[in-house]
Write an enzyme that holds these catalytic residues in place. Sequence first.
Site, PDB file in Angstrom:
ATOM      1  N   ASN A  20       0.831  -1.204   0.000  1.00  0.00           N
ATOM      2  CA  ASN A  20       0.000   0.000   0.000  1.00  0.00           C
ATOM      3  C   ASN A  20       0.867   1.257   0.000  1.00  0.00           C
ATOM      4  O   ASN A  20       1.943   1.271   0.591  1.00  0.00           O
ATOM      5  CB  ASN A  20      -0.873   0.026   1.250  1.00  0.00           C
ATOM      6  CG  ASN A  20      -1.852  -1.120   1.302  1.00  0.00           C
ATOM      7  OD1 ASN A  20      -2.456  -1.495   0.304  1.00  0.00           O
ATOM      8  ND2 ASN A  20      -2.009  -1.692   2.481  1.00  0.00           N
ATOM      9  N   HIS A  47      21.041 -17.433 -13.654  1.00  0.00           N
ATOM     10  CA  HIS A  47      21.290 -18.800 -14.117  1.00  0.00           C
ATOM     11  C   HIS A  47      22.231 -19.501 -13.145  1.00  0.00           C
ATOM     12  O   HIS A  47      23.073 -18.867 -12.514  1.00  0.00           O
ATOM     13  CB  HIS A  47      21.951 -18.796 -15.508  1.00  0.00           C
ATOM     14  CG  HIS A  47      21.129 -18.162 -16.565  1.00  0.00           C
ATOM     15  ND1 HIS A  47      20.174 -18.852 -17.265  1.00  0.00           N
ATOM     16  CD2 HIS A  47      21.093 -16.897 -17.028  1.00  0.00           C
ATOM     17  CE1 HIS A  47      19.589 -18.025 -18.135  1.00  0.00           C
ATOM     18  NE2 HIS A  47      20.138 -16.835 -18.007  1.00  0.00           N
ATOM     19  N   LYS A  56      27.125  -0.339  -0.424  1.00  0.00           N
ATOM     20  CA  LYS A  56      27.606  -0.592   0.937  1.00  0.00           C
ATOM     21  C   LYS A  56      26.877   0.362   1.875  1.00  0.00           C
ATOM     22  O   LYS A  56      26.488   1.450   1.481  1.00  0.00           O
ATOM     23  CB  LYS A  56      29.107  -0.340   1.026  1.00  0.00           C
ATOM     24  CG  LYS A  56      29.921  -1.181   0.065  1.00  0.00           C
ATOM     25  CD  LYS A  56      31.095  -1.790   0.757  1.00  0.00           C
ATOM     26  CE  LYS A  56      31.963  -2.574  -0.182  1.00  0.00           C
ATOM     27  NZ  LYS A  56      31.496  -3.824  -0.573  1.00  0.00           N
TER      28      LYS A  56
END
Length: 163
Positions: A58, A91, A156
């Site tokens: 929401n 993958h 970071k």
Amino acid sequence: MNTARQEAWLPPDTTIGENCTIAPTVQFMSGEDRPIRIGNRTNIYRGTEITGPVTIGNGCLVNRDGYLRSNTTLGNNVMVGPFTRFVTDSHEIGPSTKRGGANKWPPITVGDGTWIGASVTILGGTSIGKGCIIAAGAVVVSDIPDNALAGGVPAKVIRILTD
């Protein structure tokens, strides 16, 4: 587009909450096994592409040209800057004859109240905590704790935010 007028162009298994504004150029790719759920009072701007399963909470904003792939979850009140990508497609590592092995879609989770800046890329298998800010242009490749300001390539934690 107001949700009252959108039913004709929504694909099956896409649910949009009340009082949402969805640009007519937003592309929804959903199906029985890949639903898209959008909460109330959420706005999604032009050019965004969403491939389910995706859940958006929401009060969210997805700015123009967002890219949300399978297994992405945004909490409530998340703001997403323009040109931001949530990339879960990946993958397995294959043999030397074809390194891109079997497909996988590790999830992305973004906590409530987080602000993601423009042109951020978030890779699958990461979680961003509640109340974070991710600086423009960052590439998120590992988890970010609650209330952190993070940036860079790779992203970071720069500092922890307080109220």
